[in-house]
Each structure stands twice: as C-alpha cells, then as structure tokens.
Design a protein around this motif. Structure first.
Motif, PDB file in Angstrom:
ATOM      1  N   ALA A   1       0.827  -1.205   0.000  1.00  0.00           N
ATOM      2  CA  ALA A   1       0.000   0.000   0.000  1.00  0.00           C
ATOM      3  C   ALA A   1       0.865   1.261   0.000  1.00  0.00           C
ATOM      4  O   ALA A   1       0.604   2.214  -0.761  1.00  0.00           O
ATOM      5  N   TYR A   2       1.923   1.270   0.821  1.00  0.00           N
ATOM      6  CA  TYR A   2       2.800   2.444   0.901  1.00  0.00           C
ATOM      7  C   TYR A   2       3.558   2.653  -0.404  1.00  0.00           C
ATOM      8  O   TYR A   2       3.743   3.795  -0.851  1.00  0.00           O
TER       9      TYR A   2
ATOM     10  N   SER B   1       2.558   1.728  -3.377  1.00  0.00           N
ATOM     11  CA  SER B   1       1.571   2.170  -4.372  1.00  0.00           C
ATOM     12  C   SER B   1       1.275   3.665  -4.221  1.00  0.00           C
ATOM     13  O   SER B   1       1.249   4.407  -5.212  1.00  0.00           O
ATOM     14  N   ASP B   2       1.065   4.106  -2.973  1.00  0.00           N
ATOM     15  CA  ASP B   2       0.772   5.527  -2.738  1.00  0.00           C
ATOM     16  C   ASP B   2       1.984   6.402  -3.085  1.00  0.00           C
ATOM     17  O   ASP B   2       1.833   7.505  -3.629  1.00  0.00           O
ATOM     18  N   THR B   3       3.173   5.917  -2.776  1.00  0.00           N
ATOM     19  CA  THR B   3       4.390   6.677  -3.084  1.00  0.00           C
ATOM     20  C   THR B   3       4.596   6.781  -4.594  1.00  0.00           C
ATOM     21  O   THR B   3       4.955   7.851  -5.110  1.00  0.00           O
TER      22      THR B   3
ATOM     23  N   HIS C   1       2.261   6.749  -6.770  1.00  0.00           N
ATOM     24  CA  HIS C   1       1.232   7.689  -7.228  1.00  0.00           C
ATOM     25  C   HIS C   1       1.744   9.124  -7.100  1.00  0.00           C
ATOM     26  O   HIS C   1       1.587   9.951  -8.006  1.00  0.00           O
TER      27      HIS C   1
ATOM     28  N   CYS D   1      -5.575  14.904  -5.143  1.00  0.00           N
ATOM     29  CA  CYS D   1      -6.289  13.693  -4.718  1.00  0.00           C
ATOM     30  C   CYS D   1      -7.708  14.037  -4.264  1.00  0.00           C
ATOM     31  O   CYS D   1      -8.666  13.316  -4.552  1.00  0.00           O
TER      32      CYS D   1
ATOM     33  N   ALA E   1      -8.597   8.095   2.741  1.00  0.00           N
ATOM     34  CA  ALA E   1      -7.658   7.760   1.667  1.00  0.00           C
ATOM     35  C   ALA E   1      -6.506   8.762   1.607  1.00  0.00           C
ATOM     36  O   ALA E   1      -5.339   8.384   1.445  1.00  0.00           O
ATOM     37  N   ARG E   2      -6.825  10.044   1.762  1.00  0.00           N
ATOM     38  CA  ARG E   2      -5.769  11.067   1.722  1.00  0.00           C
ATOM     39  C   ARG E   2      -4.830  10.927   2.921  1.00  0.00           C
ATOM     40  O   ARG E   2      -3.617  11.088   2.794  1.00  0.00           O
TER      41      ARG E   2
ATOM     42  N   ARG F   1      -4.120   8.190   4.460  1.00  0.00           N
ATOM     43  CA  ARG F   1      -3.267   7.020   4.215  1.00  0.00           C
ATOM     44  C   ARG F   1      -2.120   7.385   3.276  1.00  0.00           C
ATOM     45  O   ARG F   1      -0.974   6.984   3.488  1.00  0.00           O
ATOM     46  N   LYS F   2      -2.417   8.152   2.231  1.00  0.00           N
ATOM     47  CA  LYS F   2      -1.374   8.566   1.295  1.00  0.00           C
ATOM     48  C   LYS F   2      -0.334   9.445   1.993  1.00  0.00           C
ATOM     49  O   LYS F   2       0.877   9.305   1.759  1.00  0.00           O
TER      50      LYS F   2
ATOM     51  N   ALA G   1       1.961   7.354   4.010  1.00  0.00           N
ATOM     52  CA  ALA G   1       2.934   6.673   3.142  1.00  0.00           C
ATOM     53  C   ALA G   1       4.075   7.618   2.769  1.00  0.00           C
ATOM     54  O   ALA G   1       5.250   7.231   2.793  1.00  0.00           O
TER      55      ALA G   1
END
Length: 312
Positions: free
Chosen positions: A35-36, A38-40, A42, A67, A76-77, A79-80, A83
């Motif tokens: 997950a981290y 993927s967010d990074t 992005h 976002c 969601a924000r 979490r990003k 990350a």
C-alpha cells in the motif's frame, strides 16, 4: 507530461528500493508495504521528473489537493500522507535526505466516533448458514475466528498451525507486530481441530500455515475476503433488508466487538481481545448500541414520578 511506468521506475528506482528495504527492516506487513509503495508511486508519478531531493512541502500539498479534487476521501488522503511521511523518513534515516517535506502537513480531520456497521446475532447466524462448498470446514473456521474471536483478515492470513495452543488459546500476531493471546470457546476449538485434520499439506518450507489453498499455499488475504464476500452476497439475497448495507469481512470483527459490549465486557478487556494500541479506538463500540441506551432508559421508567397537573 505523459510518461510510462518504466520511465518512472528508472528515475526513482534507488529511492523505492531503499524504501522497500527500510519497510522490511521495520517489520511492516506485506500488505502495508504494498500500500505504501503504491501511494508513493502515485505521488512520484505526479512529481516526475523532479528529483526526490528537490521535492518540497508544496509538492506534497499540491498532490494531496489533486487527490481531493479527484474524489479521494479523508481516510484515503490520510493514508497517502502516512505513506509519504514514511517514504521521506526512510530516506532521511538512510542518509539520502536531510528534511521530510511531508512531516508538517496536517492530516485531514476525519469524522469521529463514526458508527461501524455490524450484524445482529440472528443475522450473523444466518450469514454462517450461507457458507458451503468444497472447503466448507476451512471456510467455517475462518469465519468463526473473525466473527467470534475478532480476528482481522490479515491475522487469519498469518496464522500458523503452532499458533493454536494445547490449552485451546490462539497466539495472534497483530498490527505493529504485537502478539496477543485469545482463549477460544470450546465450539471454535473443535472446529479448528477438525480444520487442521482436513487441511491440505502445505508446500511452503518450514512454515505450516493454518489455512492453505487447494495447491498447498498459504491462503491469500484476497481469498479470505472472498470467502466472506460470497456468503454476504447470498445473505443479502436471502435478507433484502440488508441490501443497502456495505458488508465486508471486517464487519464480522465489528459484530464481535458489539456482542462483547452487549455481554458486559469492560472496555479494557475488549481492547486486549481486539489488539487495539489505543483505548480510543475501542471506545467507539461503547456508542454503537442503541438497544443499551433504550434499556438504560427503561430501567428508570418505573421510578419516574410525574405529578398530576391540576387545573383551576
């Protein structure tokens, strides 16, 4: 500027590799690592072709704002942002950066005490009756552990045979790589023993996963979720009143916590059973039971004195 995934990886490969190594050394779960990353990725996609060492707080804020505009919610924000904080922190600790541009950005304020959805006891029984298929014993055990022992999907996924102790308890590796002990009711012990007897032999080195696929591999998180999702689909078809509810495997854990509160379990004990790091996380379950509020008011109903109003 349009750029490919290959170009992105070429530009930031060193930083992403270091981040992966750092997360592994921190003992983060594979799900968190994915997950981290993927967010990074992005974020780096939005920042390309800027060098990581030249990225600023404004770059992160611009990304978070984008976002939001694309419909990402507060959770969601946040979490990003977590990350990205971890990504820059990793590079600082590995002496690649001197400052963390995401460190001082405030997280979005999320709704507090949001009431989680859960199943009533009769709905939970109906849900369990929806299980079936070739791997019924295994799937029944998985669902019982989530619904009546409060396990997370990831915890079920990580269970090994030796985690089930001779005294009937299970040792669970939870979030933050913290262990907790849950004494299982005899009914679940019996189902678990049966599931162990019937399980396919694992083909994964020294580890003996508790739940395995038909190919002898540790059952994936997605497959565990699918076991619950399929039963929820059948339950909603059988009980149309549940159709509007968003149901997932995690709702079984919410149902467990709700039953515990209704049964009089104190909040500290429930915190231990659920493996929450903070009591604040557990306290949400003290607010979700309207039946308890009604019962509390009914308890004083017979003691209420209202004088008869006199009219002249």
């Amino acid at each position: 500027m349009v750029h490919t995934q290959h170009e992105l990886l070429d530009s930031y490969r060193d930083e992403l590799d270091l981040f992966s190594i750092w997360m592994k050394n921190k003992g983060m779960t594979k799900a968190t690592q994915r997950a981290y990353l993927s967010d990074t990725m992005h974020f780096l996609h939005a920042a390309y072709p800027a060098e990581v060492k030249k990225l600023t707080k404004m770059d992160v804020m611009r990304f978070m704002s984008a976002c939001r505009e694309k419909g990402a919610g507060d959770e969601a924000r946040n979490r990003k942002l977590s990350a990205l904080r971890a990504f820059f922190k990793a590079l600082i600790e590995l002496e690649q950066l001197e400052a963390n541009p995401a460190a001082l950005i405030a997280k979005s304020k999320q709704e507090k005490n949001k009431i989680p959805s859960y199943l009533e006891e009769d709905e939970l029984e109906a849900f369990i009756h929806m299980l079936g298929g070739k791997h019924y014993g295994r799937n029944l055990c998985i669902v019982l552990l989530m619904a009546y022992a409060g396990l997370r999907v990831g915890e079920v996924h990580r269970m090994n045979v030796h985690d089930f102790q001779a005294d009937g308890s299970i040792h669970i590796l939870g979030k933050g790589r913290k262990w907790r002990v849950i004494p299982l009711p005899e009914q679940i012990q019996a189902v678990l023993r049966q599931a162990i007897e019937e399980r396919v032999g694992a083909k994964q080195g020294k580890e003996q996963p508790m739940f395995v696929s038909q190919f002898g591999r540790r059952l994936s998180i997605r497959m565990i979720q699918t076991v619950a999702d399929d039963a929820f689909k059948r339950l909603k078809a059988d009980m149309p009143s549940l159709a509007p509810k968003r149901m997932s495997s995690h709702k079984l854990r919410h149902s467990f916590a709700t039953m515990q509160i209704r049964s009089g379990t104190d909040i500290r004990t429930l915190q231990e059973l659920l493996g929450h790091a903070s009591i604040e996380t557990t306290q949400i379950y003290t607010h979700i039971d309207n039946k308890q509020l009604q019962n509390a008011m009914n308890n004083i109903a017979a003691k209420i004195y209202v004088p008869v109003q006199k009219y002249t």
